[in-house]
Design a protein around this motif. Structure first.
Motif, PDB file in Angstrom:
ATOM      1  N   GLY A 135       0.789  -1.227   0.000  1.00  0.00           N
ATOM      2  CA  GLY A 135       0.000   0.000   0.000  1.00  0.00           C
ATOM      3  C   GLY A 135       0.816   1.269   0.000  1.00  0.00           C
ATOM      4  N   ILE A 136       2.128   1.170  -0.271  1.00  0.00           N
ATOM      5  CA  ILE A 136       2.966   2.367  -0.375  1.00  0.00           C
ATOM      6  C   ILE A 136       2.664   3.039  -1.716  1.00  0.00           C
ATOM      7  N   PRO A 137       2.448   4.350  -1.754  1.00  0.00           N
ATOM      8  CA  PRO A 137       2.200   5.003  -3.048  1.00  0.00           C
ATOM      9  C   PRO A 137       3.429   4.937  -3.940  1.00  0.00           C
ATOM     10  N   VAL A 138       3.245   4.363  -5.134  1.00  0.00           N
ATOM     11  CA  VAL A 138       4.328   4.213  -6.105  1.00  0.00           C
ATOM     12  C   VAL A 138       3.774   4.548  -7.486  1.00  0.00           C
ATOM     13  N   PRO A 139       4.636   4.913  -8.434  1.00  0.00           N
ATOM     14  CA  PRO A 139       4.156   5.139  -9.799  1.00  0.00           C
ATOM     15  C   PRO A 139       3.577   3.848 -10.376  1.00  0.00           C
ATOM     16  N   GLU A 140       2.562   3.975 -11.196  1.00  0.00           N
ATOM     17  CA  GLU A 140       1.982   2.811 -11.851  1.00  0.00           C
ATOM     18  C   GLU A 140       3.037   2.134 -12.719  1.00  0.00           C
ATOM     19  N   SER A 141       3.000   0.789 -12.744  1.00  0.00           N
ATOM     20  CA  SER A 141       4.004   0.063 -13.512  1.00  0.00           C
ATOM     21  C   SER A 141       3.425  -1.234 -14.055  1.00  0.00           C
ATOM     22  N   PRO A 142       3.675  -1.537 -15.347  1.00  0.00           N
ATOM     23  CA  PRO A 142       3.260  -2.828 -15.896  1.00  0.00           C
ATOM     24  C   PRO A 142       4.285  -3.931 -15.667  1.00  0.00           C
ATOM     25  N   THR A 143       5.412  -3.615 -15.024  1.00  0.00           N
ATOM     26  CA  THR A 143       6.462  -4.615 -14.799  1.00  0.00           C
ATOM     27  C   THR A 143       6.716  -4.842 -13.319  1.00  0.00           C
ATOM     28  N   TRP A 154      12.322  -2.791 -27.342  1.00  0.00           N
ATOM     29  CA  TRP A 154      11.554  -1.570 -27.557  1.00  0.00           C
ATOM     30  C   TRP A 154      10.099  -1.851 -27.914  1.00  0.00           C
ATOM     31  N   ASP A 155       9.852  -2.883 -28.703  1.00  0.00           N
ATOM     32  CA  ASP A 155       8.477  -3.189 -29.078  1.00  0.00           C
ATOM     33  C   ASP A 155       7.630  -3.504 -27.835  1.00  0.00           C
ATOM     34  N   ASP A 156       8.210  -4.206 -26.872  1.00  0.00           N
ATOM     35  CA  ASP A 156       7.488  -4.500 -25.627  1.00  0.00           C
ATOM     36  C   ASP A 156       7.255  -3.230 -24.815  1.00  0.00           C
ATOM     37  N   VAL A 157       8.255  -2.360 -24.768  1.00  0.00           N
ATOM     38  CA  VAL A 157       8.082  -1.094 -24.056  1.00  0.00           C
ATOM     39  C   VAL A 157       6.917  -0.323 -24.656  1.00  0.00           C
ATOM     40  N   ARG A 158       6.901  -0.205 -25.952  1.00  0.00           N
ATOM     41  CA  ARG A 158       5.831   0.509 -26.655  1.00  0.00           C
ATOM     42  C   ARG A 158       4.466  -0.100 -26.333  1.00  0.00           C
ATOM     43  N   ALA A 159       4.377  -1.446 -26.426  1.00  0.00           N
ATOM     44  CA  ALA A 159       3.102  -2.126 -26.235  1.00  0.00           C
ATOM     45  C   ALA A 159       2.623  -2.022 -24.781  1.00  0.00           C
ATOM     46  N   LEU A 160       3.510  -2.244 -23.830  1.00  0.00           N
ATOM     47  CA  LEU A 160       3.115  -2.196 -22.423  1.00  0.00           C
ATOM     48  C   LEU A 160       2.692  -0.791 -22.017  1.00  0.00           C
ATOM     49  N   ALA A 161       3.431   0.211 -22.481  1.00  0.00           N
ATOM     50  CA  ALA A 161       3.075   1.592 -22.170  1.00  0.00           C
ATOM     51  C   ALA A 161       1.732   1.959 -22.812  1.00  0.00           C
ATOM     52  N   ARG A 162       1.552   1.554 -24.060  1.00  0.00           N
ATOM     53  CA  ARG A 162       0.296   1.867 -24.758  1.00  0.00           C
ATOM     54  C   ARG A 162      -0.889   1.209 -24.058  1.00  0.00           C
ATOM     55  N   ASP A 163      -0.759  -0.065 -23.711  1.00  0.00           N
ATOM     56  CA  ASP A 163      -1.860  -0.786 -23.086  1.00  0.00           C
ATOM     57  C   ASP A 163      -2.211  -0.213 -21.719  1.00  0.00           C
ATOM     58  N   ALA A 164      -1.213   0.377 -21.045  1.00  0.00           N
ATOM     59  CA  ALA A 164      -1.456   0.988 -19.731  1.00  0.00           C
ATOM     60  C   ALA A 164      -1.872   2.452 -19.845  1.00  0.00           C
ATOM     61  N   GLY A 165      -1.963   2.974 -21.076  1.00  0.00           N
ATOM     62  CA  GLY A 165      -2.344   4.370 -21.265  1.00  0.00           C
ATOM     63  C   GLY A 165      -1.280   5.349 -20.818  1.00  0.00           C
TER      64      GLY A 165
END
Length: 406
Positions: A135-143, A154-165
């Motif tokens: 429950g510590i406030p942290v930046p949102e992360s898909p990893t 890079w393709d994964d970075v692009r896709a993960l960032a896009r999917d997370a908005g």
């Protein structure tokens, strides 16, 4: 942090480099407290299997990052300015601290660091997951966390960032430090992309740490950098809009010693990275606290967030918490927790912290004396922290890697 005077003074040893700033400052703090001389156990002896510990010593592990030869042994390279090799560094470092802990315990000495906690602290993905789950406030992360998808390039970075908005993200080496290999990436319409980083790429595609922050706008070049970094493991976080002071982005390094936030420094920069060796500068902490108060924020709550983060690693004598004040100066997020984030020369303790008049090393000496007076058992014998249950994943002008410089 006041020690009981009737207790015998603890004898201290530190795994470090004999002539490093860290070892010198720790030894000076011990002398100032009237303790016996600190015995330095060189990192190179640890890596050669020749380190020895003595019964009754309190043994502290410090950064191996100030010796280019040791860094080369850990990373498997001969150029300390190279960025690649952090996964190999991590595996060898974690193995070494496990061996140190076993040798310390076998000798009847007292370890001040827990290998399982260090393994989590030096993996940004695992550390972020532990903080998030608590429950510590942290930046949102898909990893975040051990179950997150791997980032192959890079393709994964692009896709993960896009999917997370996420249109603005930090891409970080999972085992990096001192902003090594960090890219602040912004994407916009029409395929535009911009990356801000201290990474320098040479004509052979090799990556180096630089003291100059630069901007890349060619997506092919950005992709080449990320693809080169990816085998060492990558972590992605939302790039939060931080507060500013004098039109410079600002964050805080809070050092928590034995569970108490005792030291704080405001770091400011014209770039997204506030690390002091990349052109960052110490800001006005008094003014920052005033800005927090005017915005309706709570400085004590900011310190409490750092203490709650540190409490997830109870065996750690000290950690440096990077606290991000958001643009409104009222809310906060924890960017990272650094195992060796205490190198802040000349900085004395916060009023009311119990560390007034002491630097970060003096506060640690006082904490060890207090532990010794209470008869605190070795760190590895204490209750395991949430982080200790998380197994680290297996991972297949220029500046040196420093491993946790402020």
């Amino acid at each position: 942090m006041t020690a009981t005077t009737s207790a015998p003074p603890p004898r201290l040893a530190v795994v470090a480099h004999a002539e490093s700033r860290r070892a010198d400052l720790f030894a000076a703090a011990a002398r100032a407290a009237g303790l016996p001389p600190v015995r330095v156990v060189p990192w190179i002896l640890v890596l050669r299997g020749r380190a020895e510990f003595r019964p009754g010593e309190w043994v502290r592990i410090d950064s191996p990052g100030e010796d280019p030869y040791v860094d080369g042994v850990l990373r498997g390279g001969d150029d300390p300015a190279r960025v690649e090799g952090t996964a190999r560094w991590y595996g060898r470092f974690v193995g070494a601290v496990r061996e140190v802990s076993a040798a310390v315990t076998a000798a009847g000495a007292v370890p001040l660091d827990d290998p399982a906690e260090l393994a989590v602290l030096f993996d940004k993905r695992l550390c972020h997951g532990v903080l998030r789950e608590a429950g510590i406030p942290v930046p949102e992360s898909p990893t975040s966390g051990p179950g997150a998808p791997p980032v192959h390039g890079w393709d994964d970075v692009r896709a993960l960032a896009r999917d997370a908005g996420m249109h603005r993200v930090f891409v970080k080496l999972a085992h990096g430090s001192s902003a090594s290999g960090v890219l602040a990436v912004e994407t916009a319409g029409g395929g535009r992309v911009r990356a801000t980083t201290s990474v320098e790429r040479d004509e052979r595609g090799r990556l180096f740490n630089s003291l100059r922050v630069r901007h890349y706008t060619d997506e092919a070049e950005i992709a080449a950098i990320v693809d080169t970094l990816a085998p060492d493991g990558l972590h992605i976080e939302r790039w939060l809009p931080k507060a500013t002071q004098d039109r410079r982005s600002a964050d805080l390094r809070i050092v928590v010693t034995d569970g108490r936030a005792g030291h704080a420094v405001l770091r400011t920069s014209r770039s997204p990275m506030t690390n002091l060796h990349l052109g960052g500068a110490r800001g006005d902490l008094v003014a920052a606290r005033a800005a927090i108060g005017r915005a309706g924020g709570d400085w004590d709550e900011a310190l409490a967030i750092c203490e709650r983060a540190a409490a997830l690693f109870p065996s750690a004598l000290r950690v440096g918490v990077d606290l991000l004040p958001l643009r409104d100066w009222r809310r906060f997020s924890v960017g990272e927790v650094n195992a060796f984030g205490d190198l802040l020369p000349g900085l004395t303790g916060l009023p009311g912290s119990g560390a007034e008049g002491l630097d970060t090393y003096g506060a640690q000496i006082a904490a060890v004396r207090a532990r010794a007076a209470r008869g605190v058992p070795p760190a590895t014998a204490r209750t395991a922290s949430p982080s200790a249950a998380v197994a680290p994943p297996s991972t297949a002008p220029r500046a040196r890697n420093e491993r946790a410089e402020a």
